[in-house]
Design an enzyme around this catalytic site. Structure first.
Site, short mmCIF file in Angstrom:
data_model
loop_
_atom_site.label_atom_id
_atom_site.label_comp_id
_atom_site.label_asym_id
_atom_site.label_seq_id
_atom_site.Cartn_x
_atom_site.Cartn_y
_atom_site.Cartn_z
N GLY A 1 0.53 -1.02 0.07
CA GLY A 1 -0.05 0.25 0.25
C GLY A 1 1.02 1.12 -0.21
O GLY A 1 0.46 2.39 -1.11
N ASP A 2 2.04 1.18 0.99
CA ASP A 2 2.29 2.60 0.78
C ASP A 2 3.61 2.40 -0.52
O ASP A 2 3.38 3.58 -1.27
CB ASP A 2 4.10 2.03 0.95
CG ASP A 2 2.86 2.29 3.40
OD1 ASP A 2 2.18 2.45 3.75
OD2 ASP A 2 3.77 1.36 4.23
N ALA A 3 3.82 1.58 -1.26
CA ALA A 3 4.41 1.13 -2.63
C ALA A 3 3.34 2.36 -3.41
O ALA A 3 3.71 2.95 -4.23
CB ALA A 3 4.98 0.33 -2.70
N GLY B 1 3.57 5.56 -2.84
CA GLY B 1 4.54 6.44 -3.72
C GLY B 1 4.40 6.80 -4.90
O GLY B 1 4.78 7.28 -5.54
#
Length: 142
Positions: free
Chosen positions: A95-97, A100
Site C-alpha cells: 500500500g505504501d509503495a 509512493g
C-alpha cells in the site's frame, strides 16, 4: 484501529485533504464508523470525496482487485495487472509503495490513470521481495 479509537481527529483531518488513500479494509472500517446502512467501496469513496461539501479525490485499493478512484463526481475502477502467485513473496509495504508510485506521477501533473498505473507498478515490485529493500533499479514508464 484509527476509525475505532480516533474517529474525531480522522474526520477533521479528512476535511482538510484534497487526496485520500485507503484500502478495502479501511473503507469498511470507515463505513462502520459512519454507520452507513450498506457497505460498498463506491459509496465510501463517494461519501469521503464529498465530506463537508469539499471536493476531493479518493483512491481505494483492493489488493489484486481493481483500484477504485472517485474524483470530480465520478468513480472509475482501474484493473490491477495480474501477478503469478508464485512471484508474490511479501505483501507488506504494498500500500505504501502504491501511494509512493501514485504521488510520484501526481506531482508531475500526470493523469489519474497514469498515477494509478505507477502505483500498481510500484506495489507489484515491492511484493516480489522480502521486506521493503530493493536491489537493482526497477524501471517504469507510462
Amino acid at each position: 484501529f484509527i476509525c475505532q479509537f480516533f474517529s474525531k481527529p480522522l474526520l477533521e483531518l479528512i476535511e482538510s485533504c484534497d487526496l485520500v488513500f485507503g484500502n478495502e479494509s479501511e473503507a469498511e472500517a470507515f463505513s462502520t464508523m459512519m454507520k452507513y446502512e450498506t457497505f460498498s467501496i463506491e459509496n465510501v469513496a463517494k461519501e469521503i470525496a464529498n465530506m463537508k461539501g469539499r471536493k476531493r479525490t479518493v483512491v481505494i485499493t483492493q489488493g489484486a482487485d481493481a483500484t477504485y478512484v472517485f474524483q470530480n463526481g465520478e468513480g472509475k475502477s482501474y484493473p490491477v495487472p495480474k501477478i503469478a502467485p508464485e512471484e508474490i513473496v511479501d505483501t507488506n509495504g504494498a500500500g505504501d509503495a502504491f501511494v509512493g508510485g501514485f504521488l510520484a506521477q501526481k506531482i508531475k501533473g500526470e493523469s489519474i490513470e497514469n498515477c494509478v498505473n505507477a502505483g500498481h507498478y510500484a506495489a507489484s515490485v515491492i511484493i516480489k521481495v522480502s521486506g521493503t529493500t530493493l536491489s537493482g533499479k526497477p524501471t517504469w514508464s507510462n
